[in-house]
Design a protein around this motif. Structure first.
Motif, PDB file in Angstrom:
ATOM      1  N   GLN A  10       9.527  18.102  24.570  1.00 32.25           N
ATOM      2  CA  GLN A  10       9.341  18.696  23.237  1.00 32.25           C
ATOM      3  C   GLN A  10       8.604  20.025  23.351  1.00 32.25           C
ATOM      4  O   GLN A  10       8.946  21.005  22.686  1.00 32.25           O
ATOM      5  CB  GLN A  10       8.533  17.760  22.321  1.00 32.25           C
ATOM      6  CG  GLN A  10       9.127  16.389  22.110  1.00 32.25           C
ATOM      7  CD  GLN A  10      10.501  16.435  21.491  1.00 32.25           C
ATOM      8  OE1 GLN A  10      11.482  16.656  22.187  1.00 32.25           O
ATOM      9  NE2 GLN A  10      10.593  16.231  20.196  1.00 32.25           N
ATOM     10  N   LEU A  13      10.934  22.749  24.422  1.00 27.74           N
ATOM     11  CA  LEU A  13      11.778  23.217  23.308  1.00 27.74           C
ATOM     12  C   LEU A  13      11.002  24.175  22.409  1.00 27.74           C
ATOM     13  O   LEU A  13      11.508  25.223  21.987  1.00 27.74           O
ATOM     14  CB  LEU A  13      12.224  22.016  22.445  1.00 27.74           C
ATOM     15  CG  LEU A  13      13.302  21.086  22.972  1.00 27.74           C
ATOM     16  CD1 LEU A  13      13.503  19.914  22.008  1.00 27.74           C
ATOM     17  CD2 LEU A  13      14.611  21.860  23.155  1.00 27.74           C
ATOM     18  N   LYS A  17      11.563  28.264  21.736  1.00 35.34           N
ATOM     19  CA  LYS A  17      11.811  28.777  20.379  1.00 35.34           C
ATOM     20  C   LYS A  17      10.753  29.807  19.983  1.00 35.34           C
ATOM     21  O   LYS A  17      11.064  30.850  19.399  1.00 35.34           O
ATOM     22  CB  LYS A  17      11.839  27.605  19.379  1.00 35.34           C
ATOM     23  CG  LYS A  17      12.162  27.973  17.957  1.00 35.34           C
ATOM     24  CD  LYS A  17      13.479  28.715  17.805  1.00 35.34           C
ATOM     25  CE  LYS A  17      14.678  27.801  17.839  1.00 35.34           C
ATOM     26  NZ  LYS A  17      15.966  28.516  17.643  1.00 35.34           N
ATOM     27  N   GLU A  64      17.060  19.651  17.011  1.00 36.01           N
ATOM     28  CA  GLU A  64      17.916  20.822  16.835  1.00 36.01           C
ATOM     29  C   GLU A  64      17.955  21.210  15.356  1.00 36.01           C
ATOM     30  O   GLU A  64      18.156  20.371  14.499  1.00 36.01           O
ATOM     31  CB  GLU A  64      19.359  20.537  17.306  1.00 36.01           C
ATOM     32  CG  GLU A  64      19.483  20.157  18.775  1.00 36.01           C
ATOM     33  CD  GLU A  64      19.125  18.695  19.058  1.00 36.01           C
ATOM     34  OE1 GLU A  64      19.215  17.864  18.149  1.00 36.01           O
ATOM     35  OE2 GLU A  64      18.735  18.410  20.214  1.00 36.01           O
ATOM     36  N   LEU A  67      13.508  23.407  14.685  1.00 33.42           N
ATOM     37  CA  LEU A  67      12.472  23.969  15.578  1.00 33.42           C
ATOM     38  C   LEU A  67      11.731  25.147  14.929  1.00 33.42           C
ATOM     39  O   LEU A  67      10.528  25.309  15.135  1.00 33.42           O
ATOM     40  CB  LEU A  67      13.100  24.403  16.907  1.00 33.42           C
ATOM     41  CG  LEU A  67      13.381  23.236  17.853  1.00 33.42           C
ATOM     42  CD1 LEU A  67      14.307  23.674  18.982  1.00 33.42           C
ATOM     43  CD2 LEU A  67      12.081  22.670  18.427  1.00 33.42           C
TER      44      LEU A  67
END
Ligand code: GRG
Length: 291
Positions: A10, A13, A17, A64, A67
């Protein structure tokens, strides 16, 4: 998947972003993006966006597409750290294991980088393609309220400054911690709920859970303030800054017992809801963490 693997995936990700939202190659704004990237990227635990993603996922919403809004939580958090470290506040030299932003960039840049992150967070939420207008308004409202001034983070910071070097009751310290730290953690759990489209009844449960783990998070921060080295903790001790903590008021053992009791209360709050394993595990990590 074990918790460490989950947290790392996580966090990756979120890092990716954040980097995309504040790109390196954007040079049109003087050093603004360079300073922002210095403060925002690398080394943070990302607990607030992770909590939002985990909450949303517990109600079936995949990361998805959501974010951007969860990154807004990390932006607000990072702005608060930048401003808190300034000479006019805690005057800290180290943050996240490296020199604070105002030690590397001019002090004015540090103020403005914080201002930028605060305002950009709201732009990012309102720009997110897959949210309904209703969801955007709800998220903006939650963030403005919990980061804001009458019962949120700013209020907590004001109370905190006013309490420095003074005797303070446990109840008053609890109020400071709930506002200063708990509010944004509560917002993170609320974000997850709104992003997954849960009912108002479920949001109420999530808010209660967020309040308990938010307070537990700060109590553990107080404990680590005396038990972890600056290198591990990544910042200077609050005790040195003349601030009351759960440890200074209750002693180490009682502070640990308080964190455990908040953890148990958080788990009890989640009992009516199915599929809460990941939130339970994160709550456990919040109280058992070493940094
Ligand atoms: C707006 C100036 C201003 C202040 C707001 C939240 C806050 C008040 C100041 C930040 C300073 C601080 C020590 C707050 C307590 C909350 C806390 C433990 C912050 C550190 O959060 P972590 O541990 O940090 O999640 P990382 O670096 O992992 O993101």
């Amino acid at each position: 998947m074990d918790l460490d693997t989950y947290l790392q995936s996580q966090s990756d990700l979120i890092e990716k972003k954040l980097s995309k939202l504040v790109p390196e190659q954007k040079q049109a704004h003087g050093q603004l993006f360079k300073a922002t990237r210095y403060a925002l990227l690398g080394n943070g635990k990302r607990i607030r966006p992770i909590l939002a993603l985990a909450t949303a996922e517990a109600f079936g919403k995949r990361p998805e597409g959501i974010l951007e809004p969860v990154c807004a939580l990390e932006m607000i958090h990072t702005y608060s750290l930048i401003h808190d470290d300034l000479p006019c506040m805690d005057d800290d030299n180290m943050r996240r294991g490296k020199p604070t932003l105002h030690k590397v960039f001019p002090e004015g840049h540090a103020v403005l980088t914080g201002d930028f992150l605060l305002t950009y967070a709201f732009e990012v939420i309102t720009n997110t393609a897959c949210l309904t207008s209703d969801q955007k308004v709800q998220l903006v409202n939650i963030l403005a309220k919990q980061a804001g001034g009458y019962s949120g983070m700013i209020a907590g910071q004001v109370l905190d400054i006013e309490a420095e070097n003074k005797p303070i009751s446990l109840e008053a310290l609890k109020q400071i911690h709930l506002c200063k730290t708990g509010a944004l953690i509560t917002a993170s759990v609320e974000f997850g709920g709104v992003l997954a489209g849960v009912t108002e009844d479920i949001l109420t449960i999530l808010r209660r859970f967020g309040r308990d783990i938010g307070l537990a998070f700060q109590v553990v921060d107080d404990i680590l303030d005396v038990t972890a080295s600056e290198e591990k903790h990544g910042k200077a001790s609050d005790t040195i800054n003349g601030k009351a903590t759960y440890v200074s008021l209750l002693g180490l053992e009682q502070a640990k017992a308080t964190a455990q009791s908040l953890y148990r209360s958080a788990l009890d709050t989640l009992k009516p809801l199915p599929n809460m394993t990941i939130l339970e595990k994160i709550a456990e990590r919040i109280v058992s963490r070493q940094k």
